[in-house]
Design a protein around this motif. Structure first.
Motif, PDB file in Angstrom:
ATOM      1  N   GLU A 126       0.853  -1.193   0.000  1.00 40.14           N
ATOM      2  CA  GLU A 126       0.000   0.000   0.000  1.00 40.14           C
ATOM      3  C   GLU A 126       0.886   1.240   0.000  1.00 40.14           C
ATOM      4  OE1 GLU A 126      -3.321  -0.213   2.825  1.00 40.14           O
ATOM      5  OE2 GLU A 126      -2.721   1.779   3.501  1.00 40.14           O
ATOM      6  N   LEU A 127       0.536   2.208  -0.829  1.00 41.16           N
ATOM      7  CA  LEU A 127       1.286   3.463  -0.902  1.00 41.16           C
ATOM      8  C   LEU A 127       0.475   4.567  -0.236  1.00 41.16           C
ATOM      9  CD1 LEU A 127       3.748   5.022  -2.126  1.00 41.16           C
ATOM     10  CD2 LEU A 127       2.326   5.415  -4.163  1.00 41.16           C
ATOM     11  N   ARG A 128       1.124   5.293   0.675  1.00 39.45           N
ATOM     12  CA  ARG A 128       0.462   6.426   1.340  1.00 39.45           C
ATOM     13  C   ARG A 128       1.331   7.665   1.198  1.00 39.45           C
ATOM     14  NH1 ARG A 128      -3.810   6.009   5.109  1.00 39.45           N
ATOM     15  NH2 ARG A 128      -4.745   3.974   4.808  1.00 39.45           N
ATOM     16  N   THR A 154      -8.338  -1.010 -12.444  1.00 39.66           N
ATOM     17  CA  THR A 154      -8.589   0.246 -13.162  1.00 39.66           C
ATOM     18  C   THR A 154      -7.285   0.952 -13.545  1.00 39.66           C
ATOM     19  OG1 THR A 154      -8.891   1.412 -11.056  1.00 39.66           O
ATOM     20  CG2 THR A 154     -10.872   0.589 -12.161  1.00 39.66           C
ATOM     21  N   GLU A 155      -6.247   0.767 -12.732  1.00 37.68           N
ATOM     22  CA  GLU A 155      -4.938   1.323 -13.130  1.00 37.68           C
ATOM     23  C   GLU A 155      -4.467   0.630 -14.412  1.00 37.68           C
ATOM     24  OE1 GLU A 155      -5.681   0.505 -10.047  1.00 37.68           O
ATOM     25  OE2 GLU A 155      -5.245   2.266  -8.805  1.00 37.68           O
ATOM     26  N   ARG A 156      -4.731  -0.670 -14.499  1.00 33.71           N
ATOM     27  CA  ARG A 156      -4.341  -1.401 -15.717  1.00 33.71           C
ATOM     28  C   ARG A 156      -5.248  -1.020 -16.890  1.00 33.71           C
ATOM     29  NH1 ARG A 156      -5.223  -6.658 -14.501  1.00 33.71           N
ATOM     30  NH2 ARG A 156      -5.782  -6.381 -12.327  1.00 33.71           N
ATOM     31  N   GLY A 198       1.611   9.300 -12.983  1.00 33.62           N
ATOM     32  CA  GLY A 198       2.949   8.967 -12.548  1.00 33.62           C
ATOM     33  C   GLY A 198       3.124   7.442 -12.533  1.00 33.62           C
ATOM     34  N   LEU A 199       4.276   7.080 -12.024  1.00 35.85           N
ATOM     35  CA  LEU A 199       4.646   5.660 -11.995  1.00 35.85           C
ATOM     36  C   LEU A 199       3.860   4.877 -10.948  1.00 35.85           C
ATOM     37  CD1 LEU A 199       6.525   3.264 -12.699  1.00 35.85           C
ATOM     38  CD2 LEU A 199       8.182   4.235 -11.068  1.00 35.85           C
ATOM     39  N   GLY A 200       3.685   5.456  -9.743  1.00 34.60           N
ATOM     40  CA  GLY A 200       2.963   4.763  -8.666  1.00 34.60           C
ATOM     41  C   GLY A 200       3.560   3.397  -8.402  1.00 34.60           C
ATOM     42  N   PHE A 240       1.527  -0.477 -12.207  1.00 35.09           N
ATOM     43  CA  PHE A 240       0.586  -1.345 -12.932  1.00 35.09           C
ATOM     44  C   PHE A 240       0.200  -0.780 -14.298  1.00 35.09           C
ATOM     45  CE2 PHE A 240       0.518  -2.850  -8.665  1.00 35.09           C
ATOM     46  CZ  PHE A 240       0.441  -4.224  -8.823  1.00 35.09           C
ATOM     47  N   THR A 241       0.003   0.524 -14.373  1.00 32.74           N
ATOM     48  CA  THR A 241      -0.303   1.130 -15.679  1.00 32.74           C
ATOM     49  C   THR A 241       0.876   0.916 -16.628  1.00 32.74           C
ATOM     50  OG1 THR A 241      -1.676   2.795 -14.571  1.00 32.74           O
ATOM     51  CG2 THR A 241      -0.963   3.274 -16.821  1.00 32.74           C
ATOM     52  N   LEU A 242       2.079   1.148 -16.133  1.00 29.80           N
ATOM     53  CA  LEU A 242       3.268   0.980 -16.982  1.00 29.80           C
ATOM     54  C   LEU A 242       3.393  -0.453 -17.483  1.00 29.80           C
ATOM     55  CD1 LEU A 242       5.880   2.018 -18.259  1.00 29.80           C
ATOM     56  CD2 LEU A 242       7.052   1.494 -16.095  1.00 29.80           C
ATOM     57  N   LEU A 293      -2.874   9.929 -17.337  1.00 29.07           N
ATOM     58  CA  LEU A 293      -2.691  10.703 -16.112  1.00 29.07           C
ATOM     59  C   LEU A 293      -3.345  10.004 -14.931  1.00 29.07           C
ATOM     60  CD1 LEU A 293      -3.364  14.341 -17.379  1.00 29.07           C
ATOM     61  CD2 LEU A 293      -1.152  13.226 -16.987  1.00 29.07           C
ATOM     62  N   ASP A 294      -2.527   9.617 -13.979  1.00 26.32           N
ATOM     63  CA  ASP A 294      -3.012   9.047 -12.716  1.00 26.32           C
ATOM     64  C   ASP A 294      -2.045   9.524 -11.646  1.00 26.32           C
ATOM     65  OD1 ASP A 294      -4.077   7.608 -10.660  1.00 26.32           O
ATOM     66  OD2 ASP A 294      -3.394   5.651 -11.378  1.00 26.32           O
ATOM     67  N   VAL A 295      -2.202  10.802 -11.270  1.00 26.36           N
ATOM     68  CA  VAL A 295      -1.264  11.394 -10.319  1.00 26.36           C
ATOM     69  C   VAL A 295      -1.913  11.693  -8.969  1.00 26.36           C
ATOM     70  CG1 VAL A 295       0.373  12.351 -11.983  1.00 26.36           C
ATOM     71  CG2 VAL A 295      -1.638  13.681 -11.371  1.00 26.36           C
ATOM     72  N   ASP A 296      -3.223  11.477  -8.868  1.00 27.05           N
ATOM     73  CA  ASP A 296      -3.947  11.732  -7.619  1.00 27.05           C
ATOM     74  C   ASP A 296      -4.971  10.616  -7.455  1.00 27.05           C
ATOM     75  OD1 ASP A 296      -3.077  14.558  -6.835  1.00 27.05           O
ATOM     76  OD2 ASP A 296      -3.671  14.849  -8.922  1.00 27.05           O
ATOM     77  N   ASN A 297      -5.899  10.843  -6.533  1.00 28.58           N
ATOM     78  CA  ASN A 297      -7.065   9.956  -6.492  1.00 28.58           C
ATOM     79  C   ASN A 297      -8.175  10.520  -7.374  1.00 28.58           C
ATOM     80  OD1 ASN A 297      -5.960   7.993  -4.804  1.00 28.58           O
ATOM     81  ND2 ASN A 297      -6.338   9.246  -3.008  1.00 28.58           N
ATOM     82  N   GLU A 333      -4.165  22.104 -11.094  1.00 30.30           N
ATOM     83  CA  GLU A 333      -4.154  22.666 -12.458  1.00 30.30           C
ATOM     84  C   GLU A 333      -4.278  21.586 -13.533  1.00 30.30           C
ATOM     85  OE1 GLU A 333      -4.251  25.790 -13.481  1.00 30.30           O
ATOM     86  OE2 GLU A 333      -4.506  26.296 -11.367  1.00 30.30           O
ATOM     87  N   ILE A 334      -3.855  20.373 -13.184  1.00 31.09           N
ATOM     88  CA  ILE A 334      -3.818  19.279 -14.173  1.00 31.09           C
ATOM     89  C   ILE A 334      -5.210  18.970 -14.722  1.00 31.09           C
ATOM     90  CG2 ILE A 334      -3.555  16.735 -14.184  1.00 31.09           C
ATOM     91  CD1 ILE A 334      -0.819  17.162 -12.981  1.00 31.09           C
ATOM     92  N   TYR A 335      -6.241  19.278 -13.953  1.00 33.42           N
ATOM     93  CA  TYR A 335      -7.606  18.915 -14.356  1.00 33.42           C
ATOM     94  C   TYR A 335      -8.364  20.098 -14.957  1.00 33.42           C
ATOM     95  CZ  TYR A 335      -5.999  15.190 -11.409  1.00 33.42           C
ATOM     96  OH  TYR A 335      -5.241  14.176 -10.882  1.00 33.42           O
TER      97      TYR A 335
HETATM   98  C1  LIG Z   1      -2.036   6.801  -7.970  1.00 29.07           C
HETATM   99  S1  LIG Z   1      -0.304   6.690  -8.210  1.00 29.07           S
HETATM  100  C2  LIG Z   1      -0.183   6.100  -9.863  1.00 29.07           C
HETATM  101  C3  LIG Z   1      -0.593   4.686  -9.962  1.00 29.07           C
HETATM  102  C4  LIG Z   1      -0.198   4.030 -11.262  1.00 29.07           C
HETATM  103  N1  LIG Z   1      -1.198   4.286 -12.289  1.00 29.07           N
HETATM  104  C5  LIG Z   1      -0.045   2.543 -11.059  1.00 29.07           C
HETATM  105  O1  LIG Z   1      -0.543   1.776 -11.890  1.00 29.07           O
HETATM  106  O2  LIG Z   1       0.574   2.130 -10.102  1.00 29.07           O
HETATM  107  C6  LIG Z   1       0.130   8.382  -8.413  1.00 29.07           C
HETATM  108  C7  LIG Z   1       1.606   8.615  -8.662  1.00 29.07           C
HETATM  109  O3  LIG Z   1       1.792   9.887  -9.258  1.00 29.07           O
HETATM  110  C8  LIG Z   1       2.904  10.532  -8.673  1.00 29.07           C
HETATM  111  N2  LIG Z   1       2.700  11.977  -8.870  1.00 29.07           N
HETATM  112  C9  LIG Z   1       1.882  12.795  -8.183  1.00 29.07           C
HETATM  113  N3  LIG Z   1       1.884  14.019  -8.730  1.00 29.07           N
HETATM  114  C10 LIG Z   1       2.724  13.979  -9.799  1.00 29.07           C
HETATM  115  C11 LIG Z   1       3.119  14.927 -10.773  1.00 29.07           C
HETATM  116  N4  LIG Z   1       2.650  16.169 -10.770  1.00 29.07           N
HETATM  117  N5  LIG Z   1       3.998  14.536 -11.730  1.00 29.07           N
HETATM  118  C12 LIG Z   1       4.482  13.262 -11.748  1.00 29.07           C
HETATM  119  N6  LIG Z   1       4.130  12.312 -10.847  1.00 29.07           N
HETATM  120  C13 LIG Z   1       3.261  12.669  -9.892  1.00 29.07           C
HETATM  121  C14 LIG Z   1       2.864  10.070  -7.235  1.00 29.07           C
HETATM  122  O4  LIG Z   1       4.125  10.232  -6.610  1.00 29.07           O
HETATM  123  C15 LIG Z   1       2.442   8.623  -7.391  1.00 29.07           C
HETATM  124  O5  LIG Z   1       3.556   7.799  -7.572  1.00 29.07           O
END
Ligand SMILES: C[S@@+](CC[C@H](N)C(=O)[O-])C[C@H]1O[C@@H](n2cnc3c(N)ncnc32)[C@H](O)[C@@H]1O
Length: 219
Positions: A25-27, A41-43, A64-66, A69-71, A135-139, A151-153
């Motif tokens: 789990e990532l927090r 859903t990430e996939r 982002g990488l998180g 799973f998306t990658l 784009l998956d950088v937040d919830n 701003e991303i949205y």
């Molecule tokens: C929800 S996770 C991504 C999950 C990913 N889709 C996966 O399959 O694991 C969000 C990631 O985005 C990164 N992140 C947040 N804001 C960012 C930004 N502005 N630019 C790049 N990475 C960002 C976070 O550090 C985190 O690793």
């Protein structure tokens, strides 16, 4: 009980990797970001979006990488020629490289991966046009992990995404909850937007996560 596997501090705060039961789990700053138990859903962010795009040698931006799973799904598509990964937290990249995350080191070692440790907003501007931007950088826009990502949205950044896509290219945004303002902003910028509502079971709770897809028209 959760066991702490790794912890790091950055200018944005505290990043923690936990093991809870069989899942990681990532927090961030105490806020749940994601775990390895519910990754459909990430996939799907990768697979559903790549399905909309034709051609070979595709150039994909993953932000982002998180937990990766998306990658992994991006790399599983043989049509992908280059996967540019933007991840703002250097420690998370280190954890992948150290083998703390499933298949993380192998994915980052794929010859098609260009890892950029930085803000996806900056990485978006670099190099040839993208065929896909994920784009998956937040919830989601309703539940930011970092306030700076607001701003991303919004229309300005979505317009930059459109302008950095090749004709027929697709932008996709992950969200944990319905995001009508994002949907309307995408419609205004791209002319259309597809909302995919994907059912998810979290323990005894049934909910759904959403993907918002928008294509840059051919002309
Ligand atoms: C929800 S996770 C991504 C999950 C990913 N889709 C996966 O399959 O694991 C969000 C990631 O985005 C990164 N992140 C947040 N804001 C960012 C930004 N502005 N630019 C790049 N990475 C960002 C976070 O550090 C985190 O690793």
């Amino acid at each position: 009980m959760a066991e702490r596997i790794a912890r790091a501090l950055s200018e944005r705060g505290e990043l923690v990797l936990l093991r809870r039961d069989d899942a990681l789990e990532l927090r961030v700053n105490g806020v749940f970001v994601m775990d390895t138990a519910h990754t459909a859903t990430e996939r799907a962010l990768a697979t559903a979006t790549l399905r909309q795009v034709s051609g070979d040698g595709l150039r994909v931006l993953v932000g982002g990488l998180g937990l990766g799973f998306t990658l992994h799904e991006v790399l599983a598509d043989p049509r992908v020629g280059e996967a540019v990964v933007a991840e703002i937290e250097p420690a998370l990249v280190d954890w992948h490289r150290q083998g703390l995350l499933p298949d993380g080191a192998a994915a980052l070692g794929d010859a098609r991966v260009r890892l950029r440790v930085g803000d996806v907003a900056d990485v978006l501007q670099v190099g040839a046009p993208f065929d896909v931007v994920l784009l998956d950088v937040d919830n989601g826009p309703g539940y930011l992990v970092y306030e700076d990502n607001a701003e991303i949205y919004r229309s300005g950044f979505l317009t930059r995404c459109r302008d950095r896509l090749a004709a027929g290219g697709v932008l996709a945004v992950w969200s944990a909850s319905p995001a009508p303002q994002l949907r309307e902003a995408l419609r205004a910028v791209f002319g259309d937007c597809t909302e995919l509502d994907i059912p998810v079971v979290l323990g005894s709770t049934e909910t759904s996560y959403l993907l918002y897809l928008a294509e840059r028209p051919h002309s």
